[in-house]
Design a protein around this motif. Structure first.
Motif, PDB file in Angstrom:
ATOM      1  N   GLU A 220       4.945   4.740   6.440  1.00  0.00           N
ATOM      2  CA  GLU A 220       5.944   3.877   6.806  1.00  0.00           C
ATOM      3  C   GLU A 220       5.193   2.434   6.701  1.00  0.00           C
ATOM      4  O   GLU A 220       5.997   1.373   6.228  1.00  0.00           O
ATOM      5  CB  GLU A 220       6.267   3.976   8.184  1.00  0.00           C
ATOM      6  N   ALA A 221       4.041   2.208   7.212  1.00  0.00           N
ATOM      7  CA  ALA A 221       3.452   0.947   7.277  1.00  0.00           C
ATOM      8  C   ALA A 221       3.258   0.407   5.719  1.00  0.00           C
ATOM      9  O   ALA A 221       3.439  -0.795   5.369  1.00  0.00           O
ATOM     10  CB  ALA A 221       2.157   1.061   7.892  1.00  0.00           C
ATOM     11  N   VAL A 222       2.683   1.327   4.845  1.00  0.00           N
ATOM     12  CA  VAL A 222       2.422   1.120   3.591  1.00  0.00           C
ATOM     13  C   VAL A 222       3.638   0.525   2.884  1.00  0.00           C
ATOM     14  O   VAL A 222       3.770  -0.326   2.197  1.00  0.00           O
ATOM     15  CB  VAL A 222       1.660   2.175   2.900  1.00  0.00           C
ATOM     16  N   LYS A 223       4.659   1.435   2.969  1.00  0.00           N
ATOM     17  CA  LYS A 223       6.013   1.106   2.310  1.00  0.00           C
ATOM     18  C   LYS A 223       6.579  -0.328   2.765  1.00  0.00           C
ATOM     19  O   LYS A 223       7.014  -0.921   2.016  1.00  0.00           O
ATOM     20  CB  LYS A 223       7.136   2.159   2.849  1.00  0.00           C
ATOM     21  N   SER A 224       6.494  -0.473   4.198  1.00  0.00           N
ATOM     22  CA  SER A 224       6.741  -1.896   4.896  1.00  0.00           C
ATOM     23  C   SER A 224       6.015  -2.835   4.368  1.00  0.00           C
ATOM     24  O   SER A 224       6.733  -4.027   3.861  1.00  0.00           O
ATOM     25  CB  SER A 224       6.537  -1.881   6.432  1.00  0.00           C
ATOM     26  N   LEU A 225       4.745  -2.846   3.841  1.00  0.00           N
ATOM     27  CA  LEU A 225       4.020  -3.759   3.315  1.00  0.00           C
ATOM     28  C   LEU A 225       4.441  -4.071   1.736  1.00  0.00           C
ATOM     29  O   LEU A 225       4.725  -5.181   1.263  1.00  0.00           O
ATOM     30  CB  LEU A 225       2.558  -3.531   3.232  1.00  0.00           C
TER      31      LEU A 225
ATOM     32  N   SER B 127      -4.465   3.271  -2.558  1.00  0.00           N
ATOM     33  CA  SER B 127      -5.029   2.024  -3.172  1.00  0.00           C
ATOM     34  C   SER B 127      -4.717   1.491  -4.700  1.00  0.00           C
ATOM     35  O   SER B 127      -4.985   0.614  -5.224  1.00  0.00           O
ATOM     36  CB  SER B 127      -6.701   2.307  -3.266  1.00  0.00           C
ATOM     37  N   ASP B 128      -3.816   2.460  -5.183  1.00  0.00           N
ATOM     38  CA  ASP B 128      -2.936   2.257  -6.427  1.00  0.00           C
ATOM     39  C   ASP B 128      -1.968   1.096  -6.075  1.00  0.00           C
ATOM     40  O   ASP B 128      -1.562   0.275  -7.273  1.00  0.00           O
ATOM     41  CB  ASP B 128      -2.513   3.172  -7.115  1.00  0.00           C
ATOM     42  N   LYS B 129      -1.372   0.923  -5.179  1.00  0.00           N
ATOM     43  CA  LYS B 129      -0.683  -0.198  -4.483  1.00  0.00           C
ATOM     44  C   LYS B 129      -1.111  -1.060  -3.744  1.00  0.00           C
ATOM     45  O   LYS B 129      -0.348  -2.222  -3.848  1.00  0.00           O
ATOM     46  CB  LYS B 129       0.837   0.804  -4.024  1.00  0.00           C
ATOM     47  N   ILE B 130      -2.025  -0.970  -2.988  1.00  0.00           N
ATOM     48  CA  ILE B 130      -2.336  -2.151  -2.096  1.00  0.00           C
ATOM     49  C   ILE B 130      -3.913  -2.064  -2.204  1.00  0.00           C
ATOM     50  O   ILE B 130      -4.581  -1.192  -2.758  1.00  0.00           O
ATOM     51  CB  ILE B 130      -2.185  -1.661  -0.499  1.00  0.00           C
TER      52      ILE B 130
ATOM     53  N   ARG C 258      -0.748  -6.635  -0.155  1.00  0.00           N
ATOM     54  CA  ARG C 258      -0.511  -6.350  -1.342  1.00  0.00           C
ATOM     55  C   ARG C 258      -1.554  -6.377  -2.661  1.00  0.00           C
ATOM     56  O   ARG C 258      -2.101  -7.454  -2.750  1.00  0.00           O
ATOM     57  CB  ARG C 258       0.860  -6.893  -1.761  1.00  0.00           C
ATOM     58  N   LYS C 259      -1.302  -5.530  -3.696  1.00  0.00           N
ATOM     59  CA  LYS C 259      -2.396  -5.535  -4.760  1.00  0.00           C
ATOM     60  C   LYS C 259      -1.877  -6.850  -5.547  1.00  0.00           C
ATOM     61  O   LYS C 259      -0.945  -7.229  -5.906  1.00  0.00           O
ATOM     62  CB  LYS C 259      -2.283  -4.567  -5.418  1.00  0.00           C
TER      63      LYS C 259
END
Length: 296
Positions: A131-136, A154-157, A275-276
């Protein structure tokens, strides 16, 4: 309206002198006079009339100078606002944390940040790793402070490790395996208390079981918070698999006890996530700097 010419007029009007205005602006008097005369012609007005060796504002000149003052005060206010924002001195920092970081790490770090930048706002949302990654990545958060499970994204952030700690099996002191050395097979036959699906520790334990070729333990109690799982263990039921940061003090004072599992020695990475390929705001940079200084 030519705001550049209006600014020249206002500075002359404020100082009552073209000479002083030219010195402040570091441009020639003829250049100022030419711009103001052009402004007068464009708008069909006269702003100054001669008075002895100097100048005097006309009626419209006085009124325009008053209104121009409000414009340039507002401009200064906006410039100050932008400057303080870009320095990270104002604004809202939205942080996503998991239950471990929100309860045991973030309170100290955000307190240091607030002490240095008292005019900022801080909002912390406690979520599991998924959920935290989705929030970011959906811009609901500016930064996430999570456990090692975030490296799976790591492909997204962008993920940067800041600290590392041990992962322990713990139970109430009266559990039959408390303070003992047991095999992975033995402990997996016991009842466990765990966080919900999607939490890092649950996923890690499942991976350990898959690698060892044994069944995942019975999760007899499931909670959406780390505090709740530990409270249940302290009450005398079930085994917890969690970061030592969360339980070290409880083990030291005898409220919980470690269970030592042969050949199981896992570390939990605490990571900063952004965010990446995105430029970090100064407020985010300030917070990361504080975290780094506190974990040296």
């Amino acid at each position: 309206m030519n705001l550049h010419a209006l600014r020249l007029f206002y500075i002359v009007a404020k100082n009552g002198s073209i000479t002083i205005a030219a010195e402040q602006l570091r441009i020639s008097q003829p250049a100022i006079t030419s711009q103001i005369k052009k402004f007068e012609n464009e708008n069909g007005i006269t702003l100054f009339v001669p008075q002895g060796r100097g100048i005097r504002l006309t009626e419209i000149g006085k009124q325009l100078a008053t209104e121009a003052s409000l414009i340039f005060q507002l401009e200064n206010k906006m410039e100050t606002l932008i400057e303080t924002y870009t320095q990270g001195k104002i604004g809202t920092l939205k942080i996503a944390g998991n239950y471990l970081t929100s309860n045991f790490l973030l309170p100290k770090w955000v307190s240091y940040l607030k002490n240095q930048y008292e005019n900022i706002n801080i909002k912390i949302t406690t979520l599991n790793t998924d959920e935290a990654v989705k929030s970011l990545i959906s811009y609901q958060s500016d930064i996430a402070i999570l456990g090692g499970g975030a490296t799976n994204y790591s492909d997204k952030i962008d993920v940067t490790k800041i600290i590392e700690d041990d992962i322990w099996f713990v139970s109430a002191p009266n559990h039959k395996y408390a303070n003992k050395i047991v095999s992975l097979n033995e402990i997996m036959l016991e009842s466990f208390i765990m966080r919900e699906k999607g939490s890092y520790m649950r996923s890690l334990l499942k991976s350990i079981c898959n690698t060892a070729g044994i069944c995942f333990p019975n999760v007899m109690l499931e909670f959406n918070g780390l505090h709740e799982t530990l409270t249940a263990s302290m009450a005398g039921y079930g085994i917890n698999f969690c970061s030592s940061i969360a339980v070290k003090k409880l083990v030291n004072i005898g409220i919980l006890s470690r269970i030592y599992v042969k050949n199981i020695n896992y570390k939990n990475k605490i990571v900063v996530c952004v965010r990446k390929n995105e430029t970090r705001s100064q407020l985010v940079k300030n917070f990361i700097s504080i975290i780094e200084n506190q974990t040296l």
